[in-house]
Write a protein that holds these residues in place. Sequence first.
Motif, PDB file in Angstrom:
ATOM      1  N   GLN A   1      -4.659  13.460   1.285  1.00 63.04           N
ATOM      2  CA  GLN A   1      -3.479  13.219   2.103  1.00 63.04           C
ATOM      3  C   GLN A   1      -3.255  11.719   2.113  1.00 63.04           C
ATOM      4  N   TYR A   2      -2.008  11.308   2.292  1.00 66.37           N
ATOM      5  CA  TYR A   2      -1.717   9.897   2.104  1.00 66.37           C
ATOM      6  C   TYR A   2      -1.379   9.176   3.392  1.00 66.37           C
TER       7      TYR A   2
ATOM      8  N   ARG B   1       0.852  -1.191   0.000  1.00 63.02           N
ATOM      9  CA  ARG B   1       0.000   0.000   0.000  1.00 63.02           C
ATOM     10  C   ARG B   1       0.882   1.233   0.000  1.00 63.02           C
ATOM     11  N   VAL B   2       1.013   1.847  -1.157  1.00 64.24           N
ATOM     12  CA  VAL B   2       1.822   3.047  -1.268  1.00 64.24           C
ATOM     13  C   VAL B   2       0.947   4.164  -1.804  1.00 64.24           C
ATOM     14  N   LYS B   3       1.042   5.317  -1.202  1.00 64.73           N
ATOM     15  CA  LYS B   3       0.281   6.485  -1.628  1.00 64.73           C
ATOM     16  C   LYS B   3      -1.212   6.208  -1.678  1.00 64.73           C
ATOM     17  N   GLU B   4      -1.714   5.572  -0.627  1.00 71.29           N
ATOM     18  CA  GLU B   4      -3.161   5.395  -0.493  1.00 71.29           C
ATOM     19  C   GLU B   4      -3.719   6.654   0.157  1.00 71.29           C
TER      20      GLU B   4
ATOM     21  N   SER C   1      -8.840  12.105   4.747  1.00 71.49           N
ATOM     22  CA  SER C   1      -8.564  13.156   3.766  1.00 71.49           C
ATOM     23  C   SER C   1      -9.585  13.115   2.629  1.00 71.49           C
ATOM     24  N   LEU C   2     -10.057  11.912   2.282  1.00 76.74           N
ATOM     25  CA  LEU C   2     -11.061  11.800   1.219  1.00 76.74           C
ATOM     26  C   LEU C   2     -12.351  12.503   1.654  1.00 76.74           C
ATOM     27  N   CYS C   3     -12.690  12.339   2.934  1.00 75.56           N
ATOM     28  CA  CYS C   3     -13.904  12.967   3.445  1.00 75.56           C
ATOM     29  C   CYS C   3     -13.793  14.501   3.377  1.00 75.56           C
ATOM     30  N   ARG C   4     -12.581  14.985   3.639  1.00 73.37           N
ATOM     31  CA  ARG C   4     -12.370  16.430   3.614  1.00 73.37           C
ATOM     32  C   ARG C   4     -12.167  16.971   2.202  1.00 73.37           C
TER      33      ARG C   4
END
Lengths: 275, 275
Positions: free
Chosen positions: B186-187, B171-174, B179-182
Amino acid sequence: MLYIIGLGLGDERDITLRGLEAVKKCHKIYMEAYTSLLSFGLSTDGLSKLENLYGKSITLSDREMVEEKADDMLSESRDADVAFLVVGDPFGATTHTDLLVRAKKMGIDVKIIHNASVMNAIGICGLQLYRYGETVSIPFFTETWRPDSFYEKIQRNCMMGLHTLCLLDIRVKEPSLESLCRGRKQYEPPRYMTINTAIEQLLEVEQTREESAAYSEETECVGFARLGSEDQMVVAGTMRQLQMIDFGAPLHCLVITGKTHPLEEEMLNFYRCRT
Amino acid sequence: MLYIIGLGLGDERDITLRGLEAVKKCHKIYMEAYTSLLSFGLSTDGLSKLENLYGKSITLSDREMVEEKADDMLSESRDADVAFLVVGDPFGATTHTDLLVRAKKMGIDVKIIHNASVMNAIGICGLQLYRYGETVSIPFFTETWRPDSFYEKIQRNCMMGLHTLCLLDIRVKEPSLESLCRGRKQYEPPRYMTINTAIEQLLEVEQTREESAAYSEETECVGFARLGSEDQMVVAGTMRQLQMIDFGAPLHCLVITGKTHPLEEEMLNFYRCRT
């Protein structure tokens, strides 16, 4: 130290920098002649190309040498750096596990230098490597010897929708039956199975087992010739279509296509034969 | 021309001479950052080592770039030589088939330069590559998402006596859920599945499916860490034994051993853990 070094699939430029570094510091260099004679065009000027690149001479070791005289090579490795060069990867289609086991038993340090092999380079056709089942070998049929144990394996792969890599027979330095009878070894000329012969044999076996029908003339396949070299040939088509194609010089291998994903189909389309 | 070049598994010295030649004549060099950042120690000084070797600067392209901005790279390849560097082989564990399809659709010439990948380098443990069944991927379980489709595949391989390569999740740069909610990306910090976690998850799934019993704590496996690099670690043992071992830094992968031949056993013995 014994270095077992994969040369990759194409020509002298497919060695890795790590491999070349190791060869250059080795005291003695052996090269497996079983498949390399052909793949690297060594019958002509390939060997001198390699020797020029390495700045050293190479001792070609045929199958007998590897099987019978490996102990000499291993003894040399005890006190000096020795390289054993192998086409593809050391643990690709042709196995060198036995040599490694003997070395380890003698307490000799062994270093493996990996490279591409048929087992991963077939990925170029677009069929995903993780969707392959068990690999099969197709041996040359003779009048009296028609072994078909590959059939059940292909059938199982097909049933699960998996692709099947078929490795095709290579006969190099086979003693002729006549010479064996006379007690003096003479060799048959080398033979490399073509995709056409492989399909012919596959269909023959399918006919004798008509109850099960793992595949047919209409089954989609991919034929590979000289994989990894400048003039490689990759063609997708049915067994019937591929059987009509002249794939040229060896080595050949064949993939029987399982269930495909759309992306796999898109890639295959680039290789599809137009007949 | 777009060159898709496999870098092999260890460090900058695992590129082939053919690959290095191609890189040197390329106008622009991209490198897939998804797995390479780690494998080649690029977070520290690995990138400059590569740049020194090539005599050129490298543009790291993360997964988003490859997926979203590939067209720019492809357009550049139309008029100039562009290299896209990939850890392992271009068609090894991580697939770049999609990029190739897009290039071909745009009428761009593509050249593939092969190298070793996990798919063939696992041969070093002595289990024969042609005796592997379908490859499986083990994803990180979460509280709510515990997909176990690998189980049936392992079960089928075991039933046929075949070995199973398990590729472990990266899992890289997930983007983080928060952050998705906002609405602002951000990763999460990168995560690489260890052999220990993989075995834990495998045994958890086995327990919930107790009727079938594809494998158990006593099943023989081989754990690989940093395969192909100078400090690689290869250990054979039961799931229970391997679960106790600290394999160190990523990347890890795991092989579930099927039915073995005597030569395979002999090789495994060299790697057998002594606990």
